[in-house]
Design a protein around this motif. Structure first.
Motif, PDB file in Angstrom:
ATOM      1  N   VAL B  99       0.810  -1.232   0.000  1.00  9.49           N
ATOM      2  CA  VAL B  99       0.000   0.000   0.000  1.00  9.49           C
ATOM      3  C   VAL B  99       0.841   1.279   0.000  1.00  9.49           C
ATOM      4  N   SER B 100       2.155   1.162  -0.193  1.00 13.00           N
ATOM      5  CA  SER B 100       2.987   2.372  -0.115  1.00 13.00           C
ATOM      6  C   SER B 100       2.562   3.411  -1.163  1.00 13.00           C
ATOM      7  N   THR B 101       2.226   2.948  -2.385  1.00 14.38           N
ATOM      8  CA  THR B 101       1.774   3.872  -3.430  1.00 14.38           C
ATOM      9  C   THR B 101       0.461   4.542  -3.039  1.00 14.38           C
ATOM     10  N   LEU B 102      -0.439   3.751  -2.465  1.00 15.43           N
ATOM     11  CA  LEU B 102      -1.752   4.296  -2.103  1.00 15.43           C
ATOM     12  C   LEU B 102      -1.619   5.357  -1.015  1.00 15.43           C
ATOM     13  N   VAL B 103      -0.818   5.045  -0.003  1.00 10.32           N
ATOM     14  CA  VAL B 103      -0.614   6.015   1.084  1.00 10.32           C
ATOM     15  C   VAL B 103       0.018   7.293   0.530  1.00 10.32           C
ATOM     16  N   ASN B 104       1.003   7.126  -0.352  1.00  8.00           N
ATOM     17  CA  ASN B 104       1.674   8.286  -0.938  1.00  8.00           C
ATOM     18  C   ASN B 104       0.703   9.125  -1.774  1.00  8.00           C
ATOM     19  N   THR B 105      -0.182   8.440  -2.513  1.00  9.52           N
ATOM     20  CA  THR B 105      -1.166   9.155  -3.334  1.00  9.52           C
ATOM     21  C   THR B 105      -2.082  10.016  -2.462  1.00  9.52           C
ATOM     22  N   VAL B 106      -2.549   9.438  -1.364  1.00 10.31           N
ATOM     23  CA  VAL B 106      -3.440  10.203  -0.477  1.00 10.31           C
ATOM     24  C   VAL B 106      -2.695  11.382   0.143  1.00 10.31           C
ATOM     25  N   GLU B 107      -1.476  11.123   0.610  1.00 10.60           N
ATOM     26  CA  GLU B 107      -0.693  12.206   1.233  1.00 10.60           C
ATOM     27  C   GLU B 107      -0.476  13.346   0.243  1.00 10.60           C
ATOM     28  N   GLU B 108      -0.128  12.989  -1.000  1.00  9.02           N
ATOM     29  CA  GLU B 108       0.117  14.037  -2.001  1.00  9.02           C
ATOM     30  C   GLU B 108      -1.174  14.802  -2.316  1.00  9.02           C
ATOM     31  N   GLY B 109      -2.245  14.045  -2.490  1.00  7.01           N
ATOM     32  CA  GLY B 109      -3.525  14.683  -2.800  1.00  7.01           C
ATOM     33  C   GLY B 109      -3.961  15.641  -1.703  1.00  7.01           C
ATOM     34  N   LEU B 110      -3.808  15.209  -0.452  1.00  6.89           N
ATOM     35  CA  LEU B 110      -4.194  16.081   0.668  1.00  6.89           C
ATOM     36  C   LEU B 110      -3.298  17.315   0.721  1.00  6.89           C
ATOM     37  N   ALA B 111      -1.989  17.112   0.472  1.00  7.66           N
ATOM     38  CA  ALA B 111      -1.065  18.252   0.495  1.00  7.66           C
ATOM     39  C   ALA B 111      -1.413  19.254  -0.611  1.00  7.66           C
ATOM     40  N   ARG B 112      -1.884  18.747  -1.760  1.00  7.97           N
ATOM     41  CA  ARG B 112      -2.238  19.634  -2.876  1.00  7.97           C
ATOM     42  C   ARG B 112      -3.615  20.251  -2.702  1.00  7.97           C
ATOM     43  N   GLY B 113      -4.358  19.797  -1.711  1.00  8.16           N
ATOM     44  CA  GLY B 113      -5.711  20.315  -1.517  1.00  8.16           C
ATOM     45  C   GLY B 113      -6.707  19.772  -2.529  1.00  8.16           C
ATOM     46  N   VAL B 114      -6.426  18.574  -3.048  1.00 10.38           N
ATOM     47  CA  VAL B 114      -7.332  17.935  -4.014  1.00 10.38           C
ATOM     48  C   VAL B 114      -8.591  17.460  -3.257  1.00 10.38           C
ATOM     49  N   PRO B 115      -9.775  17.644  -3.824  1.00  4.72           N
ATOM     50  CA  PRO B 115     -10.996  17.161  -3.147  1.00  4.72           C
ATOM     51  C   PRO B 115     -10.922  15.655  -2.842  1.00  4.72           C
ATOM     52  N   LEU B 116     -11.494  15.278  -1.716  1.00  7.66           N
ATOM     53  CA  LEU B 116     -11.399  13.882  -1.269  1.00  7.66           C
ATOM     54  C   LEU B 116     -11.955  12.898  -2.296  1.00  7.66           C
ATOM     55  N   LEU B 117     -13.032  13.287  -2.957  1.00 10.37           N
ATOM     56  CA  LEU B 117     -13.636  12.371  -3.931  1.00 10.37           C
ATOM     57  C   LEU B 117     -12.739  12.157  -5.147  1.00 10.37           C
ATOM     58  N   VAL B 118     -11.967  13.186  -5.523  1.00  7.71           N
ATOM     59  CA  VAL B 118     -11.024  13.023  -6.640  1.00  7.71           C
ATOM     60  C   VAL B 118      -9.853  12.152  -6.198  1.00  7.71           C
TER      61      VAL B 118
END
Lengths: 189, 257
Positions: B99-118
């Motif tokens: 799950v390292s990729t998945l965790v990284n994707t969420v962390e990056e998305g949250l840092a960028r302020g991407v909407p949760l649904l995206v």
């Protein structure tokens, strides 16, 4: 054993040495200590701790000062090490390995108020770059274990993912990220 | 001299006590559970149970999980979307995936302020964005592709067959092939061009291979993010997977979006 019995015990040992005509100065102290050791009562942990302290008040104060200073040094060292441990500074993916590589991040941003780098090596938490001489070139050196790292700079809140020093670029969430391969075949690609 | 010895002993004792204090500061599964409870999720127990599997396998670190949960907690958004993100990671762990990729994707998305649904479902528009759901699907299809090519992961301590890799080495292959294919698609790559898909995969694997041909016993140089791939594993994959195998693999993911 009470203290007033000590003198008598020592005297007895000496008398026996003389009467047995085996009196020799060499080794006498050791033989007396051995004799006494068998008769001494077991001391409590508190008494053992007291014996660790110096016998006079002045020396004890000095000793406590040294201990206090040592504790302070260990405390400072502990705080310093705690700050260096990755899991305590929000850096969960990176594990420290013996073969860490210093990676220099450079971003020219004249007039910027703040420049940070975010990436897979710091769980996308901002690590600030510095521009100490005010020439607009912001830098930060970070020690990283071998691996592939995606990252971007954040200049005054705006993301910038096209670092000229990157090995490659990928799209992520519709924007670009830079990629560095550290200590791997793709390093410098 | 005796006083010096005494002082040294006391210093040593204090050093040990302070070191113990620092060790106790490490994040535990209980800390992660406490943070999860604070999110008031419906499926907190299922998520925690899956996370514990990940902790025991080394696929998820308690520090990483705690950071993610706390960041999600601090992010504005629907609690059900936050739960769906954590459930996707939990399901990947239950499905025996890294799950390292998945965790990284969420962390990056949250840092960028991407909407949760995206972050969760991606976006099918231009540019294409692969969300957590598609990334998880890609990991599964790549794992299945490796199985079909008789490349397996061997249980810990088992006698490895010629194509049975340790869990870490197998995870490194799955993670990096899936990442390479996902990045190709997000970079507007044509999913029907098997040759370009193969090139994206082989370039990534070769770039990510270690200088040494053999990983030392214990594999202690591989960090948690499955960053290093032994050169012999790269050769194994490139020998067995063909360009024609990759289009059906990515189409499964795209058809799901």
């Amino acid at each position: 054993m009470r203290e007033d019995n000590l003198e008598e015990t020592i005297k007895n040992v000496l008398q026996r040495e003389v009467s047995d005509e085996v009196f020799h100065i060499e080794g006498l102290e050791g033989r007396i200590v051995t004799e006494l050791a068998g008769q001494l009562p077991k001391s409590s942990p508190l008494e053992a701790l007291k014996r660790l302290l110096a016998p006079t008040r002045g020396a004890r104060l000095g000793q406590l000062a040294v201990i206090g200073a040592t504790a302070a040094v260990f405390l400072v060292l502990g705080v310093f090490l705690a700050g260096r441990l990755p899991f305590l500074e929000g850096n969960p993916r990176v594990t420290v390995t013996p073969s860490g590589n210093e990676v220099l991040f450079i971003m020219p941003a004249i007039g910027a108020q703040s420049v940070t780098v975010v990436g897979s090596f710091n769980a996308w938490e901002a690590t600030p770059l510095s521009d100490e001489n005010g020439d607009g070139i912001w830098t930060k050196s970070i020690s990283l274990p071998p691996g592939r790292y995606e990252y971007a700079f954040v200049i005054d809140g705006r993301w910038w993912g096209q670092d000229p020093l990157a090995d490659e670029y990928v799209r992520s969430f519709g924007a670009y990220n830079s990629v560095r391969y550290v200590g791997l075949a793709g390093d410098g690609a | 001299m005796k006083y010096l010895m005494k002082v040294f002993l006391l210093m040593l004792a204090m050093g040990l006590i302070l070191s113990g204090g620092i060790t106790l500061a490490a994040v535990s599964a209980a800390d992660v559970n406490q943070a999860l409870q604070a999110l008031h999720l419906t499926n907190a127990e299922e998520i925690m149970a899956a996370f514990e599997i990940g902790f025991s396998q080394g696929r998820l670190q308690p520090e990483g999980a705690l950071h993610l949960v706390k960041r999600l907690s601090a992010t504005e958004g629907s609690p059900s979307d936050k739960e769906a993100i954590l459930l996707t990671i939990a399901h990947a762990l239950e499905d025996d995936l890294s799950v390292s990729t998945l965790v990284n994707t969420v962390e990056e998305g949250l840092a960028r302020g991407v909407p949760l649904l995206v972050i969760l479902n991606g976006s099918g528009g231009q540019p294409l964005i692969l969300g957590l759901v598609q990334r998880e699907c890609l990991l599964g299809t790549v794992r299945d592709l490796l199985y079909s090519k008789r490349i397996f992961s061997a249980p810990e301590g088992a006698q490895a067959a010629s194509t049975s890799l340790s869990l870490r080495r197998f995870d490194a292959l799955v993670t990096n092939i899936a990442d390479a294919l996902g990045d190709y698609l997000e970079g507007d790559g044509n999913p029907y061009d098997g040759f370009l898909l193969y090139q994206a995969m082989s370039t990534r694997l070769r770039n990510q291979s270690s200088a040494e041909s053999v990983i030392p016993a214990g594999e202690s140089i591989i960090p948690a993010g499955e960053s290093i791939i032994p050169a012999e594993d790269v050769d194994l994959v490139l020998d067995r997977i063909e360009p024609g195998d990759l289009t059906p693999t990515v189409l499964k993911v795209l058809n799901q979006s």
